[in-house]
Enzyme design. Sequence first.
Site, short mmCIF file in Angstrom:
data_model
loop_
_atom_site.label_atom_id
_atom_site.label_comp_id
_atom_site.label_asym_id
_atom_site.label_seq_id
_atom_site.Cartn_x
_atom_site.Cartn_y
_atom_site.Cartn_z
N LYS A 1 0.84 -1.21 0.00
CA LYS A 1 0.00 0.00 0.00
C LYS A 1 0.87 1.26 0.00
O LYS A 1 2.10 1.16 0.20
CB LYS A 1 -0.93 -0.02 1.22
CG LYS A 1 -0.19 0.03 2.56
CD LYS A 1 -1.13 -0.26 3.73
CE LYS A 1 -0.37 -0.24 5.05
NZ LYS A 1 -1.22 -0.72 6.16
N TYR B 1 18.41 29.25 9.04
CA TYR B 1 17.27 30.01 9.57
C TYR B 1 17.33 30.09 11.10
O TYR B 1 17.72 29.11 11.76
CB TYR B 1 15.95 29.33 9.17
CG TYR B 1 15.55 29.60 7.75
CD1 TYR B 1 15.36 30.91 7.28
CD2 TYR B 1 15.34 28.56 6.86
CE1 TYR B 1 14.99 31.15 5.97
CE2 TYR B 1 14.96 28.79 5.55
CZ TYR B 1 14.78 30.10 5.11
OH TYR B 1 14.40 30.33 3.82
C1 LIG Z 1 -0.53 -1.74 6.88
C2 LIG Z 1 -1.17 -3.02 7.23
C3 LIG Z 1 -0.42 -4.21 7.28
C4 LIG Z 1 1.09 -4.20 7.18
O1 LIG Z 1 1.57 -3.65 8.38
P1 LIG Z 1 3.14 -3.51 8.72
O2 LIG Z 1 3.16 -3.04 10.12
O3 LIG Z 1 3.65 -2.48 7.77
O4 LIG Z 1 3.75 -4.83 8.51
C5 LIG Z 1 -1.10 -5.40 7.47
N1 LIG Z 1 -2.44 -5.43 7.64
C6 LIG Z 1 -3.19 -4.29 7.64
C7 LIG Z 1 -4.66 -4.40 7.86
C8 LIG Z 1 -2.58 -3.06 7.44
O5 LIG Z 1 -3.32 -1.95 7.45
#
Ligand SMILES: *Cc1c(COP(=O)(O)O)cnc(C)c1O
Length: 346
Positions: free
Chosen positions: A35, A242
């Site tokens: 994702k 800055y």
């Molecule tokens: C993002 C997510 C994962 C993967 O999680 P990680 O901590 O990056 O391994 C797995 N299951 C769901 C439902 C998620 O939202």
Amino acid sequence: MTAATLTIDLEALCANWSTLDAKSAGDVKTAAVVKADGYGLDAAPIARALHKHGVRSFFVAVAEEGTKVREAVGNDADIYVFSGMMLTDAAHLKSHNLIPMLNAPKQLYQFRSECSGAPFGIQLDTGMNRLGMEAEEFIPNREVAQDAKLIISHLACADDPDHPQNAQQLEQFHAMTDGLNAPKSLAATGGTLLGADYHFDMCRPGVGLYGGAPFQNAFPVAHLDIPVIQSRTVRAGETVGYSAGWTATKDARVATLAAGYADGLIRAMGGNDVHLYAGDVACPLIGRVSMDLLTVDVSQLDDVPDTLSLLNSHQTVDMLADAAGTIGYEILTSLGNRYARRYIGE
Ligand SMILES: *Cc1c(COP(=O)(O)O)cnc(C)c1O
């Protein structure tokens, strides 16, 4: 050419997947969560490399993200969508053969009327209270769930092995799904590391693949090299950047580098023990992080090199995250689109 170079090591990515895969017994599958465009590293080369390495199950957050992954991996892989099916998704899910993780009875009914016969998964809430059906919503639909291609839930505290909520969610997942034949999955990266009780039929790591905590022994996947634009002598007592944020206590050599918070180098990391590396030599990041620029004390170097490295085997995404008061996930997904991207092991 002054763009910084983000090098993504696909061999390290696949090695991390294999190490996580080896944590579970042989018949437990290991998927890959890609994702947020492969945690910011580009889901196309990421998914292609993992598919070539043998991965056949992928997860994205929303249906649109599935398009790129489907194009990258072809048709012999399952692509699951965590957000399930939103009203406008039906045609897209069907045309790309994506599997929605249905999160509410309403999604289930809509799916059955719009996509009857297509594969689906179900996401259950076991205590995180974010996505998924609650027990009282799920129980009336348990019969339908027999046909699910996958039933999942997500752990809220798996990065802390001692947190009591892990066992509570595990127990709740059992209570909701025991007796169902559909394949089950509870573990992301953290859950994969919690041990066999949490593995069920599939583990679905994300961040660990990309070299992030809580997978401590991961190989770094993202390497970032930033060009030096110029360097100057700063006399004792003069300031840099800055708000005159850094004052030289003795004469110093200061290099100015071509990347900043607009490239995802979170401003809050300034002044918090971040270094830029010339090979193995650590040079402190000094002063404020600007939009497009960093300043670095390179006094200890005999020659100022063309580039300095911010992400490497010495300094991981989690170390930058600690300095910025965030988590490795946010460092990865913030990495900017101005970088020249280079993929090793394609
Ligand atoms: C993002 C997510 C994962 C993967 O999680 P990680 O901590 O990056 O391994 C797995 N299951 C769901 C439902 C998620 O939202």
